[in-house]
Design a protein around this motif. Structure first.
Motif, PDB file in Angstrom:
ATOM      1  N   ILE A 223       6.373  65.344 -71.788  1.00 51.47           N
ATOM      2  CA  ILE A 223       6.202  64.002 -72.349  1.00 51.47           C
ATOM      3  C   ILE A 223       7.446  63.157 -72.108  1.00 51.47           C
ATOM      4  O   ILE A 223       7.355  61.987 -71.716  1.00 51.47           O
ATOM      5  CB  ILE A 223       5.869  64.090 -73.855  1.00 51.47           C
ATOM      6  CG1 ILE A 223       4.473  64.672 -74.030  1.00 51.47           C
ATOM      7  CG2 ILE A 223       5.957  62.714 -74.510  1.00 51.47           C
ATOM      8  CD1 ILE A 223       4.136  65.066 -75.452  1.00 51.47           C
ATOM      9  N   LYS A 224       8.605  63.744 -72.312  1.00 56.37           N
ATOM     10  CA  LYS A 224       9.842  62.998 -72.071  1.00 56.37           C
ATOM     11  C   LYS A 224       9.972  62.608 -70.601  1.00 56.37           C
ATOM     12  O   LYS A 224      10.334  61.465 -70.281  1.00 56.37           O
ATOM     13  CB  LYS A 224      11.041  63.835 -72.509  1.00 56.37           C
ATOM     14  CG  LYS A 224      11.171  63.981 -74.016  1.00 56.37           C
ATOM     15  CD  LYS A 224      12.444  64.736 -74.374  1.00 56.37           C
ATOM     16  CE  LYS A 224      12.693  64.709 -75.861  1.00 56.37           C
ATOM     17  NZ  LYS A 224      13.968  65.368 -76.234  1.00 56.37           N
ATOM     18  N   GLU A 225       9.677  63.547 -69.719  1.00 55.29           N
ATOM     19  CA  GLU A 225       9.778  63.261 -68.285  1.00 55.29           C
ATOM     20  C   GLU A 225       8.699  62.289 -67.823  1.00 55.29           C
ATOM     21  O   GLU A 225       8.855  61.619 -66.800  1.00 55.29           O
ATOM     22  CB  GLU A 225       9.702  64.556 -67.481  1.00 55.29           C
ATOM     23  CG  GLU A 225      10.925  65.457 -67.616  1.00 55.29           C
ATOM     24  CD  GLU A 225      12.173  64.851 -66.977  1.00 55.29           C
ATOM     25  OE1 GLU A 225      12.037  64.094 -65.994  1.00 55.29           O
ATOM     26  OE2 GLU A 225      13.283  65.127 -67.469  1.00 55.29           O
ATOM     27  N   THR A 229       7.859  59.337 -75.963  1.00 54.36           N
ATOM     28  CA  THR A 229       8.855  59.516 -77.018  1.00 54.36           C
ATOM     29  C   THR A 229       8.426  60.659 -77.915  1.00 54.36           C
ATOM     30  O   THR A 229       7.248  60.790 -78.246  1.00 54.36           O
ATOM     31  CB  THR A 229       8.987  58.227 -77.862  1.00 54.36           C
ATOM     32  OG1 THR A 229       9.313  57.140 -77.002  1.00 54.36           O
ATOM     33  CG2 THR A 229      10.061  58.374 -78.919  1.00 54.36           C
ATOM     34  N   VAL A 230       9.391  61.471 -78.317  1.00 58.54           N
ATOM     35  CA  VAL A 230       9.118  62.617 -79.189  1.00 58.54           C
ATOM     36  C   VAL A 230      10.122  62.605 -80.335  1.00 58.54           C
ATOM     37  O   VAL A 230      11.327  62.475 -80.115  1.00 58.54           O
ATOM     38  CB  VAL A 230       9.234  63.951 -78.432  1.00 58.54           C
ATOM     39  CG1 VAL A 230       8.893  65.116 -79.362  1.00 58.54           C
ATOM     40  CG2 VAL A 230       8.322  63.971 -77.215  1.00 58.54           C
ATOM     41  N   THR A 231       9.605  62.724 -81.569  1.00 57.93           N
ATOM     42  CA  THR A 231      10.466  62.833 -82.747  1.00 57.93           C
ATOM     43  C   THR A 231       9.833  63.806 -83.739  1.00 57.93           C
ATOM     44  O   THR A 231       8.712  64.283 -83.544  1.00 57.93           O
ATOM     45  CB  THR A 231      10.640  61.479 -83.469  1.00 57.93           C
ATOM     46  OG1 THR A 231       9.384  61.079 -84.044  1.00 57.93           O
ATOM     47  CG2 THR A 231      11.132  60.396 -82.532  1.00 57.93           C
ATOM     48  N   ALA A 248       4.298  60.361 -78.549  1.00 57.21           N
ATOM     49  CA  ALA A 248       3.428  59.227 -78.241  1.00 57.21           C
ATOM     50  C   ALA A 248       4.021  58.358 -77.149  1.00 57.21           C
ATOM     51  O   ALA A 248       5.181  58.506 -76.745  1.00 57.21           O
ATOM     52  CB  ALA A 248       3.182  58.390 -79.499  1.00 57.21           C
ATOM     53  N   ALA A 249       3.186  57.438 -76.706  1.00 61.38           N
ATOM     54  CA  ALA A 249       3.612  56.417 -75.754  1.00 61.38           C
ATOM     55  C   ALA A 249       4.044  55.183 -76.550  1.00 61.38           C
ATOM     56  O   ALA A 249       4.842  55.285 -77.477  1.00 61.38           O
ATOM     57  CB  ALA A 249       2.470  56.107 -74.785  1.00 61.38           C
TER      58      ALA A 249
END
Length: 263
Positions: A223-225, A229-231, A248-249
């Motif tokens: 997802i990061k690549e 965004t990840v939290t 999510a985007a």
């Protein structure tokens, strides 16, 4: 460390584990189910696939340790070290019931720094993979998260808890809110698949709690690549070993607000 080369080597090992799982799927019967604890199922397929992965990955990168779902290595993992983080069969309950949504998930991390991620969904023969700085890919084609900017236009994935039910009412309330504020909610039953689908732009977001690092490691890197965004549920970075995740985007901030205010 050549991460692109290491990723390609990992792909071949993951493919071998997936082939074993698919061979066993045709023969599997429910009398081979074991229970780790409440609603937490495992089978010999999980264990043997994990042993295969550990054996092959050990020769690939001898200096790395292992964090694995089934604990077949007998190691006490050090989360700060260089670790292969393995879920040999994510979606075991689906597999047991003949529902074709499950996968092999392998990540490589140094502490919380994710280096390599590979997820193979054998039923569709889709190989998702990423390496740090190298982008995210599915069957040789680049992946990007969706360009959806608002929660109202999003299709969201989640998972339902199968233990720690003391938070269930709050979780279900969030589900109710999101059902009214999005295009819909999907529950596939395999968190690693959900995360890969966010990276591929199929889902616009994903959230869940009570997850483990092996559910998340590979998919988070993808997802990061892929530009997402990840939290954690508070909007921070304590997700890999913290147990809850929002990925999510464009609608990530809105999704965090809904969850943080109500969980």
């Amino acid at each position: 460390m050549n991460l692109e080369q290491l990723t390609q080597q990992t792909i071949e090992i993951v493919r071998q584990a997936s082939s074993f799982i698919q061979q066993e799927a045709a023969l599997f019967s429910r009398d081979k189910i074991e229970y780790k604890d409440l609603n937490n199922l495992v089978s010999y397929v999980d264990k043997e696939a994990e042993k295969l992965l550990v054996a092959k990955l050990s020769t690939l990168l001898p200096e790395a340790s292992f964090i694995t779902e089934e604990g077949t290595t007998g190691q006490e993992p050090d989360p700060t070290a260089l670790n292969w983080i393995i879920d040999p069969l994510d979606g075991t309950t689906n597999f047991i019931h003949g529902i074709p949504v499950y996968c092999v998930s392998v990540g490589l991390a140094r502490g919380k720094e994710l280096l390599v991620g590979v997820i193979h969904e054998p039923s569709l023969n889709e190989m998702f993979y990423a390496w740090q700085g190298g982008g995210a890919w599915c069957n040789g084609k680049p992946m990007k998260v969706s360009n959806v900017e608002s929660l109202a236009d999003s299709l969201i994935a989640t998972g339902f808890p199968y233990y720690k039910f003391e938070k269930q009412k709050r979780y279900m309330y969030i589900l109710e809110l999101l059902m009214q504020r999005t295009h819909g909610i999907r529950r596939m039953g395999a968190a690693a698949v959900d995360l890969a689908y966010v990276a591929a732009g199929r889902f616009d977001g994903f959230y869940e709690y009570n997850l483990n690092s092996w559910d998340m490691a590979a998919g988070v890197l993808m997802i990061k690549e892929a530009g997402g965004t990840v939290t954690d549920f508070n909007g921070g970075d304590n997700y890999l070993f913290g147990g809850d995740i929002i990925a999510a985007a464009g609608g990530h901030k809105e999704l965090v607000e809904v969850i943080r205010e109500n969980f």
